[in-house]
Design a protein around this motif. Structure first.
Motif, PDB file in Angstrom:
ATOM      1  N   GLY A  68       0.792  -1.223   0.000  1.00 52.69           N
ATOM      2  CA  GLY A  68       0.000   0.000   0.000  1.00 52.69           C
ATOM      3  C   GLY A  68       0.819   1.264   0.000  1.00 52.69           C
ATOM      4  N   GLY A  69       2.123   1.123   0.237  1.00 51.87           N
ATOM      5  CA  GLY A  69       3.005   2.297   0.218  1.00 51.87           C
ATOM      6  C   GLY A  69       2.754   3.214   1.406  1.00 51.87           C
ATOM      7  N   ALA A  70       2.889   4.514   1.168  1.00 48.04           N
ATOM      8  CA  ALA A  70       2.763   5.496   2.239  1.00 48.04           C
ATOM      9  C   ALA A  70       1.317   5.737   2.643  1.00 48.04           C
ATOM     10  CB  ALA A  70       3.403   6.815   1.806  1.00 48.04           C
ATOM     11  N   SER A  71       0.370   5.348   1.821  1.00 52.12           N
ATOM     12  CA  SER A  71      -1.045   5.578   2.107  1.00 52.12           C
ATOM     13  C   SER A  71      -1.579   4.474   3.013  1.00 52.12           C
ATOM     14  CB  SER A  71      -1.852   5.604   0.804  1.00 52.12           C
ATOM     15  OG  SER A  71      -3.237   5.596   1.079  1.00 52.12           O
ATOM     16  N   MET A  72      -2.002   4.832   4.223  1.00 59.60           N
ATOM     17  CA  MET A  72      -2.553   3.834   5.142  1.00 59.60           C
ATOM     18  C   MET A  72      -3.868   3.277   4.617  1.00 59.60           C
ATOM     19  SD  MET A  72      -2.252   1.979   7.752  1.00 59.60           S
ATOM     20  CE  MET A  72      -0.649   2.690   8.196  1.00 59.60           C
ATOM     21  N   LEU A  73      -4.643   4.084   3.900  1.00 56.16           N
ATOM     22  CA  LEU A  73      -5.886   3.610   3.319  1.00 56.16           C
ATOM     23  C   LEU A  73      -5.621   2.520   2.284  1.00 56.16           C
ATOM     24  CD1 LEU A  73      -8.935   3.734   2.960  1.00 56.16           C
ATOM     25  CD2 LEU A  73      -8.601   5.618   1.334  1.00 56.16           C
ATOM     26  N   ASP A  74      -4.650   2.752   1.414  1.00 51.85           N
ATOM     27  CA  ASP A  74      -4.290   1.740   0.416  1.00 51.85           C
ATOM     28  C   ASP A  74      -3.732   0.491   1.084  1.00 51.85           C
ATOM     29  OD1 ASP A  74      -5.098   3.428  -1.590  1.00 51.85           O
ATOM     30  OD2 ASP A  74      -3.077   4.161  -2.051  1.00 51.85           O
ATOM     31  N   ALA A  75      -2.946   0.694   2.149  1.00 52.99           N
ATOM     32  CA  ALA A  75      -2.379  -0.445   2.869  1.00 52.99           C
ATOM     33  C   ALA A  75      -3.476  -1.301   3.487  1.00 52.99           C
ATOM     34  CB  ALA A  75      -1.422   0.053   3.949  1.00 52.99           C
ATOM     35  N   ALA A  76      -4.471  -0.639   4.090  1.00 46.84           N
ATOM     36  CA  ALA A  76      -5.571  -1.378   4.711  1.00 46.84           C
ATOM     37  C   ALA A  76      -6.363  -2.155   3.667  1.00 46.84           C
ATOM     38  CB  ALA A  76      -6.477  -0.404   5.461  1.00 46.84           C
ATOM     39  N   ARG A  77      -6.643  -1.515   2.553  1.00 43.63           N
ATOM     40  CA  ARG A  77      -7.425  -2.190   1.516  1.00 43.63           C
ATOM     41  C   ARG A  77      -6.647  -3.343   0.890  1.00 43.63           C
ATOM     42  NH1 ARG A  77     -10.219   3.158  -1.357  1.00 43.63           N
ATOM     43  NH2 ARG A  77     -11.885   3.397   0.204  1.00 43.63           N
ATOM     44  N   CYS A  78      -5.366  -3.148   0.659  1.00 41.35           N
ATOM     45  CA  CYS A  78      -4.545  -4.236   0.102  1.00 41.35           C
ATOM     46  C   CYS A  78      -4.550  -5.447   1.026  1.00 41.35           C
ATOM     47  CB  CYS A  78      -3.114  -3.744  -0.113  1.00 41.35           C
ATOM     48  SG  CYS A  78      -2.859  -2.763  -1.597  1.00 41.35           S
ATOM     49  N   ALA A  79      -4.378  -5.197   2.325  1.00 35.66           N
ATOM     50  CA  ALA A  79      -4.320  -6.300   3.281  1.00 35.66           C
ATOM     51  C   ALA A  79      -5.661  -7.012   3.384  1.00 35.66           C
ATOM     52  CB  ALA A  79      -3.887  -5.777   4.651  1.00 35.66           C
ATOM     53  N   LEU A  80      -6.737  -6.259   3.529  1.00 34.69           N
ATOM     54  CA  LEU A  80      -8.046  -6.861   3.724  1.00 34.69           C
ATOM     55  C   LEU A  80      -8.541  -7.557   2.461  1.00 34.69           C
ATOM     56  CD1 LEU A  80      -9.604  -3.987   5.833  1.00 34.69           C
ATOM     57  CD2 LEU A  80      -9.209  -6.314   6.620  1.00 34.69           C
ATOM     58  N   PHE A  81      -8.371  -6.918   1.308  1.00 34.50           N
ATOM     59  CA  PHE A  81      -8.809  -7.543   0.056  1.00 34.50           C
ATOM     60  C   PHE A  81      -7.957  -8.779  -0.260  1.00 34.50           C
ATOM     61  CE2 PHE A  81     -10.428  -3.210  -1.680  1.00 34.50           C
ATOM     62  CZ  PHE A  81     -11.573  -3.346  -0.911  1.00 34.50           C
TER      63      PHE A  81
END
Length: 231
Positions: A184-197
């Motif tokens: 997800g890189g520096a974006s915590m939102l992208d990190a959360a979505r990558c992990a959960l999806f």
């Protein structure tokens, strides 16, 4: 893992029962389904981080939100383990991974950069449902593994392997989750979505392995004959 399986198939001293590696038997599918269910538990390691960074929750509160998966697992397992009908049990084995994957997928869709309080409250039942998927299928898969043979030594090995599969899967799930968070890189939102999806997709495979376990025999022909004679 590939090296471990090759060694197990050839060795006389095995971690898993002999029938795990025999063609036409479902024990390997039972263990794989158990492992994929436990894989989803790894999400709990990252939910407190998402709660703090995305919703501004204090660490203690964020930790309680993460425990919703284990709560759903525990409470549902108490009620779900009492189901005894053959068809109902087979359906629960497949339904469990589906609910787990659906819950994690929905949780990913609910992530926001500045999550409002009302949406944070929605997280709890969603995570509870995800954990309930584990609780619906896990006890019946465990019983299937433990009853896969009438040989006392192999039966003990089958029972002990359940804990081995669970602990290994949680460890692998946490490692994979860490990789997905970093994607997800520096974006915590992208990190959360990558992990959960990502973890949701992996857990969804459990529905396929559960279906395969339902379609194949659990015991060897010799064991089936002994069971028939005993009845």
């Amino acid at each position: 893992m590939a090296g471990f399986v090759v060694h197990e198939r050839r060795s006389e001293l095995r971690v898993f029962p002999r029938t795990t590696y025999q063609r036409g038997l479902s024990l390997k599918w039972v263990y794989l389904t158990l492992g994929l269910l436990a894989f989803g538990v790894a999400v709990e390691s990252f939910l407190p981080l998402f709660g703090q960074r995305l919703a501004g929750l204090p660490p203690l509160v964020a930790g309680f939100f993460a425990a919703a998966i284990s709560l759903g697992w525990s409470l549902t397992q108490i009620g779900g383990s009492s189901v005894t009908g053959h068809r109902a049990v087979r359906r629960l084995r497949v339904l469990g991974p589906v609910l787990l994957a659906a819950g994690l997928l929905l949780q990913g869709l609910l992530q926001r950069a500045d999550t409002p309080s009302w949406l944070v409250l929605v997280w709890v039942p969603v995570l509870f449902v995800a954990g309930a998927g584990i609780g619906l299928a896990y006890p019946h898969l465990s019983v299937a593994a433990m009853s896969s043979t009438r040989d006392p030594e192999e039966g003990g090995r089958a029972a002990a392997a359940i804990a081995t599969v669970t602990s290994l899967s949680i460890a692998f799930g946490t490692a994979v989750g860490g990789v997905l968070v970093n994607l997800g890189g520096a974006s915590m939102l992208d990190a959360a979505r990558c992990a959960l999806f990502g973890i949701a997709i992996i857990c969804a495979i459990g529905a396929l392995t559960a279906y395969a376990a339902n379609r194949t025999s659990l015991t060897e022909p010799a064991d089936q004959a002994r069971i028939h004679q005993g009845s």
